[in-house]
Design an enzyme around this catalytic site. Structure first.
Site, PDB file in Angstrom:
ATOM      1  N   ASP A 170       0.727  -1.085   0.216  1.00  0.00           N
ATOM      2  CA  ASP A 170       0.059   0.062  -0.015  1.00  0.00           C
ATOM      3  C   ASP A 170       0.788   1.315  -0.050  1.00  0.00           C
ATOM      4  OD1 ASP A 170      -2.468   1.019  -0.063  1.00  0.00           O
ATOM      5  OD2 ASP A 170      -3.031   0.507   1.970  1.00  0.00           O
TER       6      ASP A 170
ATOM      7  N   GLU B 199      -4.653   7.933  -0.156  1.00  0.00           N
ATOM      8  CA  GLU B 199      -5.244   7.484   1.169  1.00  0.00           C
ATOM      9  C   GLU B 199      -4.322   7.342   2.267  1.00  0.00           C
ATOM     10  OE1 GLU B 199      -7.894   3.824   2.590  1.00  0.00           O
ATOM     11  OE2 GLU B 199      -6.947   3.521   0.697  1.00  0.00           O
TER      12      GLU B 199
ATOM     13  N   ASP C 159      -5.919   5.749  -4.899  1.00  0.00           N
ATOM     14  CA  ASP C 159      -5.986   4.576  -4.097  1.00  0.00           C
ATOM     15  C   ASP C 159      -5.005   3.638  -4.338  1.00  0.00           C
ATOM     16  OD1 ASP C 159      -6.736   2.828  -1.998  1.00  0.00           O
ATOM     17  OD2 ASP C 159      -8.821   2.887  -2.304  1.00  0.00           O
TER      18      ASP C 159
ATOM     19  N   ILE D 206      -3.772   0.823  -3.111  1.00  0.00           N
ATOM     20  CA  ILE D 206      -4.604  -0.717  -3.069  1.00  0.00           C
ATOM     21  C   ILE D 206      -5.793  -0.148  -2.573  1.00  0.00           C
ATOM     22  CG2 ILE D 206      -4.706  -2.831  -2.116  1.00  0.00           C
ATOM     23  CD1 ILE D 206      -1.510  -2.989  -1.800  1.00  0.00           C
ATOM     24  N   ASP D 207      -6.791  -0.424  -3.525  1.00  0.00           N
ATOM     25  CA  ASP D 207      -8.220  -0.327  -3.089  1.00  0.00           C
ATOM     26  C   ASP D 207      -8.667  -1.610  -3.032  1.00  0.00           C
ATOM     27  OD1 ASP D 207     -10.738   0.524  -2.894  1.00  0.00           O
ATOM     28  OD2 ASP D 207     -11.482   0.294  -4.619  1.00  0.00           O
TER      29      ASP D 207
ATOM     30  N   THR E 120      -7.681  -3.471   0.186  1.00  0.00           N
ATOM     31  CA  THR E 120      -6.458  -4.295   0.946  1.00  0.00           C
ATOM     32  C   THR E 120      -6.940  -5.568   1.669  1.00  0.00           C
ATOM     33  OG1 THR E 120      -7.122  -2.792   2.896  1.00  0.00           O
ATOM     34  CG2 THR E 120      -5.396  -2.190   1.702  1.00  0.00           C
TER      35      THR E 120
ATOM     36  N   ASP F 249     -12.182   6.241  -3.556  1.00  0.00           N
ATOM     37  CA  ASP F 249     -12.933   4.845  -3.627  1.00  0.00           C
ATOM     38  C   ASP F 249     -13.625   4.946  -4.967  1.00  0.00           C
ATOM     39  OD1 ASP F 249     -12.046   3.450  -1.645  1.00  0.00           O
ATOM     40  OD2 ASP F 249     -13.295   4.506  -0.350  1.00  0.00           O
TER      41      ASP F 249
END
Length: 347
Positions: free
Chosen positions: A46, A70, A132, A134-135, A137, A284
């Protein structure tokens, strides 16, 4: 106005970040997971993904760079985080070296600064990248679906979006096992305002234009919803599906991968109906929404309003999000409103 240069940079950054994430997911170690206050796990990947995308975009657009993202480096600057920071730095440098285009070695402080470049608040003036890293996780941690989601806002409007989906098969997932071993996996979806939506393998080999499903009869439609119950009220989705006469069971997938799958017609409807009090964040949905709309779809809140990305980090919207094609939208909209009213009257 053309955003071709920005789109090319976004595709390169998201693809490199996807490769970094794939490498980590293959050798996921327990120490890679830190816990965040809201209990969603944050991984080495991330932070690495955000640092990499931030560094590459700043390099390409040094004079006009603003990133809404994020993560920040606060937890990484605490005592005891040196080992994890060292691994993030190595990951980022290995990714830059493996690409062959970048003859640069970043220090730990360079990486932390790149992560912290994502502190912009966004808004309706100027240009802002939205990321994002890593959308999904939780999907990433269990070996499921996740996406690197990158978009560009210009004067509060989403003008391009890229979704790198490392575990999504190139073939349709509708009615099939999402983890079919024979399928080639790894998709990159990208869209520029007025230019349509395209998909290619993550290796960039061949590009094809995609379109949302043309299904008009809801009985023939299938729909996507969030894998995590916390992100969507599955009981409400079931009620809506019954009203529409949908026969197929819902396809539950993590992350904005749903928007990508919807854009190529794997399913026809995506409902996101979070529990009361949940505030959606722009990262998101920014990339996913333009990927669907440029593929001929519609994305609105439950009141029928288009999503407004011009108000900072949060999407203040009515109840939830509906994404589908133009023919189905009036039927889905009606079923959602009726179901919400029934649910409210039964409380």
């Amino acid at each position: 106005m053309s955003y071709d240069k920005e789109l090319a940079a976004a595709k390169e950054a998201a693809s490199l970040a996807a490769r970094l994430c794939q490498k980590v997911q293959k050798s996921l170690l327990q120490s890679d997971v830190q816990s965040k206050n809201d209990r969603s796990p944050v991984t080495v990947a991330d932070y690495g993904s955000q640092a990499l995308v931030s560094f590459l975009l700043q390099k390409k657009f040094p004079t006009e760079f603003s990133l809404v993202a994020e993560e920040d480096s606060k937890d990484l600057r605490k005592d005891g985080a040196q080992e994890i920071v060292g691994r993030i730095t190595k990951l980022v440098n290995d990714s830059l070296t493996s690409d062959g285009s970048y003859d640069v070695t970043l220090s730990t402080e360079d990486v932390l600064k790149a992560i912290d470049s994502g502190k912009s608040e966004g808004g309706y003036q100027g240009r802002h990248w939205v990321l994002d890293p890593i959308d999904g996780t939780k999907g990433f941690l269990r070996g499921g679906q996740y996406a690197i989601a990158l978009a560009l806002l210009d004067e509060g409007k989403v003008v391009l979006g890229v979704l790198a989906c490392p575990n999504l098969p190139l073939a349709s997932i509708c009615g099939a096992d999402q983890h079919s071993p024979n399928d080639e996996v790894g998709c990159l979806f990208f869209a520029e305002v007025g230019g349509g939506t395209y998909m290619q393998p993550l290796d960039g080999s061949s590009t094809m234009k995609v379109q949302v499903s043309a299904v008009e009869n809801p009985e023939e439609a299938s729909f996507f919803e969030s894998y995590e119950a916390a992100h969507s009220m599955h009981d409400l989705s079931n009620l809506i599906a019954q009203k529409l006469g949908v026969k197929a069971p819902p396809v539950r997938i993590d992350s904005q991968v749903k928007y990508g799958a919807l854009s190529r017609g794997d399913g026809a409807i995506y409902l996101r109906l979070p529990k009361k009090g949940y505030r959606e964040k722009i990262w998101d949905h920014a990339a996913g929404s333009i990927v669907v709309t440029e593929a001929g779809g519609l994305v609105t809140d439950v009141a029928g309003n288009p999503l407004d990305f011009s108000r900072g980090k949060y999407l203040d919207l009515d109840t939830g999000i509906i994404a589908t094609n133009h023919k189905l939208m009036p039927l889905v909209f009606k079923a959602v409103r009726e179901s919400l009213e029934e649910k409210a009257s039964s409380l």
